[in-house]
Design a protein around this motif. Structure first.
Motif, PDB file in Angstrom:
ATOM      1  N   THR A 100       0.828  -1.204   0.000  1.00 29.76           N
ATOM      2  CA  THR A 100       0.000   0.000   0.000  1.00 29.76           C
ATOM      3  C   THR A 100       0.862   1.253   0.000  1.00 29.76           C
ATOM      4  O   THR A 100       1.836   1.355   0.753  1.00 29.76           O
ATOM      5  CB  THR A 100      -0.921   0.013   1.235  1.00 29.76           C
ATOM      6  N   CYS A 106       0.103   9.683  -1.959  1.00 31.53           N
ATOM      7  CA  CYS A 106      -1.299   9.875  -2.292  1.00 31.53           C
ATOM      8  C   CYS A 106      -1.558  11.349  -2.598  1.00 31.53           C
ATOM      9  O   CYS A 106      -0.701  12.196  -2.405  1.00 31.53           O
ATOM     10  CB  CYS A 106      -2.178   9.388  -1.144  1.00 31.53           C
ATOM     11  N   ASP A 139      -2.414   4.474 -13.534  1.00 28.48           N
ATOM     12  CA  ASP A 139      -3.443   3.727 -12.807  1.00 28.48           C
ATOM     13  C   ASP A 139      -4.311   3.012 -13.829  1.00 28.48           C
ATOM     14  O   ASP A 139      -5.157   3.620 -14.482  1.00 28.48           O
ATOM     15  CB  ASP A 139      -4.277   4.692 -11.964  1.00 28.48           C
ATOM     16  N   ALA A 202      -8.808  -1.683  -4.304  1.00 31.34           N
ATOM     17  CA  ALA A 202      -7.396  -1.332  -4.464  1.00 31.34           C
ATOM     18  C   ALA A 202      -7.065  -1.127  -5.936  1.00 31.34           C
ATOM     19  O   ALA A 202      -7.322  -1.998  -6.767  1.00 31.34           O
ATOM     20  CB  ALA A 202      -6.517  -2.422  -3.867  1.00 31.34           C
ATOM     21  N   HIS A 203      -6.490   0.004  -6.250  1.00 34.02           N
ATOM     22  CA  HIS A 203      -5.992   0.283  -7.589  1.00 34.02           C
ATOM     23  C   HIS A 203      -4.502  -0.021  -7.652  1.00 34.02           C
ATOM     24  O   HIS A 203      -3.775   0.140  -6.678  1.00 34.02           O
ATOM     25  CB  HIS A 203      -6.205   1.757  -7.950  1.00 34.02           C
ATOM     26  N   ARG A 204      -4.051  -0.441  -8.832  1.00 34.93           N
ATOM     27  CA  ARG A 204      -2.633  -0.697  -9.059  1.00 34.93           C
ATOM     28  C   ARG A 204      -2.003   0.523  -9.734  1.00 34.93           C
ATOM     29  O   ARG A 204      -2.569   1.074 -10.677  1.00 34.93           O
ATOM     30  CB  ARG A 204      -2.436  -1.912  -9.955  1.00 34.93           C
ATOM     31  N   VAL A 245      -0.099  -0.473  -4.537  1.00 39.94           N
ATOM     32  CA  VAL A 245      -1.566  -0.365  -4.622  1.00 39.94           C
ATOM     33  C   VAL A 245      -2.061   0.658  -3.613  1.00 39.94           C
ATOM     34  O   VAL A 245      -1.362   1.025  -2.675  1.00 39.94           O
ATOM     35  CB  VAL A 245      -2.248  -1.729  -4.352  1.00 39.94           C
ATOM     36  N   TYR A 246      -3.305   1.092  -3.829  1.00 41.42           N
ATOM     37  CA  TYR A 246      -3.938   1.966  -2.843  1.00 41.42           C
ATOM     38  C   TYR A 246      -5.447   1.903  -3.013  1.00 41.42           C
ATOM     39  O   TYR A 246      -5.960   1.870  -4.136  1.00 41.42           O
ATOM     40  CB  TYR A 246      -3.479   3.414  -2.983  1.00 41.42           C
ATOM     41  N   ALA A 247      -6.164   1.885  -1.893  1.00 41.52           N
ATOM     42  CA  ALA A 247      -7.633   1.894  -1.899  1.00 41.52           C
ATOM     43  C   ALA A 247      -8.098   2.991  -0.946  1.00 41.52           C
ATOM     44  O   ALA A 247      -7.641   3.076   0.186  1.00 41.52           O
ATOM     45  CB  ALA A 247      -8.189   0.549  -1.455  1.00 41.52           C
TER      46      ALA A 247
END
Length: 250
Positions: A100, A106, A139, A202-204, A245-247
């Protein structure tokens, strides 16, 4: 133009139109493959829209209607459709495959706590004959038909093997001499941090260093990252990739 020439021209236009239609259908099928329910129904094909909802205390809020079935399930690697090239090594003190993203990477552009700070990147093992590098962040899971470009830098000299953290500051002020930056998909000439829609899963984020066979690319300063991608296609000797990744929580 006589009748036979007009008929021939019309036929060619029909063939071109059919090819475009087939291509678009194929892209749609690939894009939607991981978003549809396993039973083959089309229940997951929602339009992206904001709808009203309520919290337990009765306050009305806006939220995205993502369900378990419509969240991204990572069906597609965008680089898998490109001609294969050798891989080399990409390391970072800030990001790692499958991990993450930190809040620093971000985005704060949409009111979140992010810092829009590009990660430190260092690379090695690229091919002999490399004459420059490009660095991109993409993304693939953004809820658009074209993904979302977060960062696009090119004409990085071959003598440069590392970008420090925050090299993606707006305007390119922290880039190596000679390197150029294009506007990302938010219109900023720099790095834009992760900010997927709340609840979308979660996006890559594909951070890629491209080793190129030319010292400079003939690209206008107002070109898009997609156009840079076309140029990279013809000049890539090798690639190195990290995919954190991040959500965003609901």
């Amino acid at each position: 133009m006589d009748a036979s020439e007009e008929a021939g021209a019309a036929s060619r236009f029909c063939i071109i139109g059919l090819c475009i239609y087939v291509y678009c259908e194929a892209i749609e099928r690939v894009t939607l493959a991981g978003r549809l329910p396993s039973d083959g129904s089309t229940a997951g094909r929602h339009r992206i829209r904001r709808v009203a909802g309520s919290t337990p205390n009765g306050r009305i809020v806006d939220k995205y209607p993502w369900t378990k079935e419509t969240r991204m399930t990572h069906p597609f690697d965008p680089y898998s459709v490109l001609p294969p090239v050798p891989q080399f090594t990409l390391r970072s003190t800030d990001i790692a495959d499958g991990q993450t993203l930190d809040i620093a990477q971000c985005s704060g552009l949409f009111g979140g706590p992010g810092q829009d700070r590009s990660p430190q990147l260092a690379w090695e093992g690229y091919p002999d004959g490399t004459r420059s590098f490009a660095v991109t962040c993409y993304d693939a899971d953004a809820p658009t038909v074209s993904g979302f470009w977060h960062w696009a830098v090119y004409d990085i000299p071959a003598s440069v093997h590392e970008l420090p953290a925050d090299a993606g500051a707006v305007g390119g002020k922290n880039l190596p001499v000679g390197a150029k930056v294009l506007a990302n998909d938010a219109g900023q000439a720099g790095y834009l941090g992760a900010a997927p829609p709340p609840g979308h899963g979660a996006h890559r984020y594909f951070f890629v260093v491209h080793a190129l066979d030319v010292p400079t690319l003939d690209i206008a300063p107002d070109a898009t990252p997609a156009w840079l991608g076309f140029q990279l296609l013809g000049h890539a000797l090798a690639r190195a990739t990290l995919t954190p990744v991040y959500a965003t929580p609901v």
